[in-house]
Structures are given as C-alpha cells and as structure tokens.
Write a protein that holds these residues in place. Structure first.
Motif, PDB file in Angstrom:
ATOM      1  N   SER A  66     -39.795   0.417 -10.894  1.00  0.00           N
ATOM      2  CA  SER A  66     -38.688   0.874 -11.726  1.00  0.00           C
ATOM      3  C   SER A  66     -39.020   0.600 -13.183  1.00  0.00           C
ATOM      4  N   GLY A  67     -38.209   1.149 -14.059  1.00  0.00           N
ATOM      5  CA  GLY A  67     -38.433   0.956 -15.482  1.00  0.00           C
ATOM      6  C   GLY A  67     -39.496   1.888 -16.018  1.00  0.00           C
ATOM      7  N   GLU A  68     -39.814   1.725 -17.305  1.00  0.00           N
ATOM      8  CA  GLU A  68     -40.806   2.583 -17.938  1.00  0.00           C
ATOM      9  C   GLU A  68     -42.202   2.254 -17.425  1.00  0.00           C
ATOM     10  N   TRP A  69     -43.022   3.285 -17.371  1.00  0.00           N
ATOM     11  CA  TRP A  69     -44.399   3.148 -16.882  1.00  0.00           C
ATOM     12  C   TRP A  69     -45.292   2.893 -18.081  1.00  0.00           C
ATOM     13  N   THR A  70     -45.723   1.636 -18.265  1.00  0.00           N
ATOM     14  CA  THR A  70     -46.538   1.242 -19.415  1.00  0.00           C
ATOM     15  C   THR A  70     -47.797   0.527 -18.919  1.00  0.00           C
ATOM     16  N   PRO A  71     -48.762   1.277 -18.406  1.00  0.00           N
ATOM     17  CA  PRO A  71     -49.908   0.661 -17.732  1.00  0.00           C
ATOM     18  C   PRO A  71     -51.016   0.147 -18.642  1.00  0.00           C
ATOM     19  N   PHE A  72     -50.979   0.496 -19.924  1.00  0.00           N
ATOM     20  CA  PHE A  72     -52.111   0.176 -20.784  1.00  0.00           C
ATOM     21  C   PHE A  72     -51.795  -1.020 -21.682  1.00  0.00           C
ATOM     22  N   GLU A  73     -52.714  -1.957 -21.709  1.00  0.00           N
ATOM     23  CA  GLU A  73     -52.602  -3.127 -22.587  1.00  0.00           C
ATOM     24  C   GLU A  73     -53.605  -2.988 -23.736  1.00  0.00           C
ATOM     25  N   PRO A  74     -53.279  -3.466 -24.945  1.00  0.00           N
ATOM     26  CA  PRO A  74     -52.014  -4.080 -25.341  1.00  0.00           C
ATOM     27  C   PRO A  74     -50.987  -3.088 -25.871  1.00  0.00           C
TER      28      PRO A  74
ATOM     29  N   VAL B 131     -54.754  11.293 -13.705  1.00  0.00           N
ATOM     30  CA  VAL B 131     -54.651  10.068 -12.909  1.00  0.00           C
ATOM     31  C   VAL B 131     -54.612   8.882 -13.873  1.00  0.00           C
ATOM     32  N   VAL B 132     -53.486   8.189 -13.918  1.00  0.00           N
ATOM     33  CA  VAL B 132     -53.282   7.093 -14.864  1.00  0.00           C
ATOM     34  C   VAL B 132     -53.736   5.806 -14.190  1.00  0.00           C
ATOM     35  N   ALA B 133     -54.995   5.446 -14.400  1.00  0.00           N
ATOM     36  CA  ALA B 133     -55.630   4.404 -13.604  1.00  0.00           C
ATOM     37  C   ALA B 133     -55.529   3.013 -14.217  1.00  0.00           C
ATOM     38  N   GLY B 134     -55.672   2.908 -15.522  1.00  0.00           N
ATOM     39  CA  GLY B 134     -55.829   1.581 -16.097  1.00  0.00           C
ATOM     40  C   GLY B 134     -57.158   0.986 -15.656  1.00  0.00           C
ATOM     41  N   ARG B 135     -57.278  -0.336 -15.773  1.00  0.00           N
ATOM     42  CA  ARG B 135     -58.555  -0.999 -15.463  1.00  0.00           C
ATOM     43  C   ARG B 135     -58.504  -1.819 -14.182  1.00  0.00           C
ATOM     44  N   ASP B 136     -57.479  -1.613 -13.353  1.00  0.00           N
ATOM     45  CA  ASP B 136     -57.358  -2.366 -12.113  1.00  0.00           C
ATOM     46  C   ASP B 136     -58.465  -1.929 -11.143  1.00  0.00           C
ATOM     47  N   PRO B 137     -59.390  -2.838 -10.773  1.00  0.00           N
ATOM     48  CA  PRO B 137     -60.491  -2.442  -9.871  1.00  0.00           C
ATOM     49  C   PRO B 137     -60.003  -1.998  -8.496  1.00  0.00           C
TER      50      PRO B 137
ATOM     51  N   ALA C  79     -58.763  16.934 -11.356  1.00  0.00           N
ATOM     52  CA  ALA C  79     -58.004  15.844 -11.963  1.00  0.00           C
ATOM     53  C   ALA C  79     -58.867  15.076 -12.955  1.00  0.00           C
ATOM     54  N   GLN C  80     -58.224  14.598 -14.024  1.00  0.00           N
ATOM     55  CA  GLN C  80     -58.893  13.767 -15.004  1.00  0.00           C
ATOM     56  C   GLN C  80     -58.334  12.348 -14.917  1.00  0.00           C
ATOM     57  N   VAL C  81     -59.189  11.346 -15.090  1.00  0.00           N
ATOM     58  CA  VAL C  81     -58.799   9.947 -14.950  1.00  0.00           C
ATOM     59  C   VAL C  81     -58.747   9.298 -16.324  1.00  0.00           C
ATOM     60  N   ALA C  82     -57.659   8.558 -16.591  1.00  0.00           N
ATOM     61  CA  ALA C  82     -57.506   7.827 -17.852  1.00  0.00           C
ATOM     62  C   ALA C  82     -57.424   6.338 -17.555  1.00  0.00           C
TER      63      ALA C  82
END
Length: 336
Positions: A202-210, A283-289, A306-309
């Motif tokens: 739930s809530g906003e999807w903010t997968p990228f740090e910082p 595909v909103v991946a982030g850096r999670d292995p 599909a493109q991966v970010a």
C-alpha cells in the motif's frame, strides 16, 4: 473611434514559461503575414500572441485589439482544456463564416474523434507535405531537416490569413462547405499508466534510493511533457474493463515481485502475453538481487520488449522512451 483590427492571433496551450518552438513559429508566421499585408481601412499589420498564462490573464483585463483570424495550435492538451480566449470557438458550427475566422494548425498529430472547429482546414495545410500529417507541426519546427516543409506550410498559412483578413466579407476558400468525417481513437485519447504491483502493498511506490520519488507520478509527468492526458489505473484490478489497454496507448509499470507471488503471478503472465504493442512495459526492478529472476521472466513473457529500470535515472530514461514508443505504435497501428 475603434482601433483597427490586426491580422491574426496565435493561441496555444500556455504554461508558466514560453514555449521556444511556438515562439519561433509565431515570429516566422508574423513576418510572412507582414510581408504580404496590404491592409484596407479598418485593418493594420500585426498580430497577437500571449506566450504565457500570465500574459494572457493580463491581456484579458485590458482592451485587447480585435483580430480577423484565430490560429490555434491544436494538441491533445489544447482540445481537452482549450485556453479561455479560444474556448468559445472550439465547438463553433462549421458553416459559420463570421469574424473572427478560425484556421487551426495541427501542432500535434492527434485528430479528435468528434467535430471541432477548423479540423478540415488544419489538415489541408499538409496536403503536399506528408511530414505534417505524420509528425505534426511541432516536430517540423524542431528539426532542421524539415526546413523546406516548414517554409512551405508557413507561407501557405500566411497567404490564407492575409486573404481572409483583407477580404472579411468573402467566405475564405479554405473554409469547407460541410463538416468532414473524422475518425480516431476514443474521445480525448487517454494515455494509461497501468500499475501492476505485488499484493499486500500500500502507499506510494518509491523503489529507488535515495531519490524516493513515486514512479507512477514520474510517469505521469513524462506523459504530460508530451501533451498527453495520462490516467493511472491498477492493471490487476478487473473492474475498469478488460479492453482499456486495447483502446488507449499506455505503459505498464510492473513490480517484478508480483511474479514471485502465487496469487498475482498467473494474472501478470496473462497480462504480459496479451498486451497490444501500443502498451510498453517497464519493469521497475531496483537493485534487489532477489528480483533478477522475475525481471528476466517479465522480459521473456513480454516477448523481449519490456525494459528494466534498476536506478532512478535509468527509470526516467526508460519510461520516457516507453511513452514515445507506445504513442507512436498507437498512432500507426490502432484500428479505426
């Protein structure tokens, strides 16, 4: 004694800052009109253009000069929410030849699926210039390769403005006797930002740090920069209707974790295999292995499109490219 009219007014979807390409187009058109002008009594050389919202608001509080021809730059944004100084004319009957005459320009290639004022004459500017029909006037203005096409269209439009302004008692030859048939995508052609996330989030999807920006909001901003009308929807919610993606261009923002969940994986698999080519997948991946394998699955299920970010800058680049591709495929391949 009233002030003499001016030849034309250029109207566009204004923002808080000037649009460089609109400004260049206006200056060039004004120069061509002035070079042809031979004003009779009641008319003087010149034109009107308000570059920003603030300028337009200030002008509405003053006694603005009259003009003989309105030249609106049609885009999706303009037709969805026309500026106040053009709104009364948008749905003007096609057979009305009263002043001011209306001669639009297709600044974007979008053609609305309903009758709006001046579509026929706007399209007729590009009868001999295929790039105008395919790309729109904004693209022609931006690229030096289209210098000849730009000159041809601006000169034709200037000729039309001058003849109409100097002979207001005669119906302009570019004004059609009957409204043309118009076909196109659904009204106002929504651009869907479809979101497919893992369950129980739930809530906003903010997968990228910082940076921690909401990816759906950033996609909306990117679509609006292209003068599209974005709408965020839940791709895994069946209630909006199964055919939404087939009637609108869009992008799918996919959380690869949705492919790790037994509940959502079948839904995502069906979704990725059935999307039309005017829905691009990011595909909103982030850096999670842990998400490497589902990312690869998503690319495979999408047929390799599909493109991966994995980072914030990469997401901004990828989603902008995806929006361009989806819009281009929709305009070229959507069934009438």
């Amino acid at each position: 004694m009233s002030r003499p009219d001016l030849y034309f007014s250029l109207i566009h979807a204004r923002a808080s800052f000037p649009n460089e390409w609109v400004e260049r187009f206006y200056r060039r058109l004004d120069e061509e009109v002035r070079s042809r002008a031979n004003p009779p009594p009641g008319l003087r050389p010149g034109s009107v253009h308000y570059a920003t919202e603030r300028e337009a608001r200030t002008a509405r509080t003053d006694a603005s000069p009259g003009v003989r021809v309105l030249v609106p730059l049609y885009t999706r944004e303009f037709l969805h929410d026309p500026p106040p100084d053009f709104a009364p004319y948008l749905n003007r009957p096609f057979d009305v030849a009263d002043l001011p005459f209306v001669h639009p320009v297709m600044w974007d290639v979008y053609v609305p699926p309903r009758a709006v004022c001046g579509i026929a004459q706007a399209l007729s500017l590009g009868t001999a210039v295929r790039e105008y029909e395919v790309c729109g006037m904004a693209t022609i203005c931006r690229h030096n390769a289209y210098a000849g096409e730009l000159r041809q269209i601006v000169e034709l439009l200037a000729d039309r403005i001058v003849r109409a302004a100097e002979h207001p008692a005669h119906r302009p030859e570019w004004m059609p006797a009957e409204v043309p048939a118009v076909s196109g995508p659904s009204p106002e052609a929504r651009f869907l930002i479809a979101v497919a996330r893992a369950p129980r989030v739930s809530g906003e999807w903010t997968p990228f740090e910082p940076e921690r920006f909401a990816v759906a909001d950033r996609a909306v901003q990117a679509a609006r920069r292209l003068l599209l009308l974005p709408e965020v929807v839940d791709a895994l919610d069946p209630s909006p209707g199964a055919d939404e993606a087939r009637d609108s261009a869009g992008v799918l923002l996919l959380d690869p974790a949705a492919l790790l969940d037994a509940q959502t994986r079948p839904l995502v698999e069906v979704l990725l295999r059935s999307l039309p080519r005017w829905t691009a997948v990011v595909v909103v991946a982030g850096r999670d292995p842990k998400l490497r394998e589902p990312c690869a699955d998503a690319v495979q299920l999408s047929g390799g499109t599909a493109q991966v970010a994995r980072t914030a800058p990469e997401f901004v680049r990828v989603v902008t490219d995806a929006i361009h591709r989806a819009r281009r495929h929709f305009l070229r391949g959507h069934p009438s």
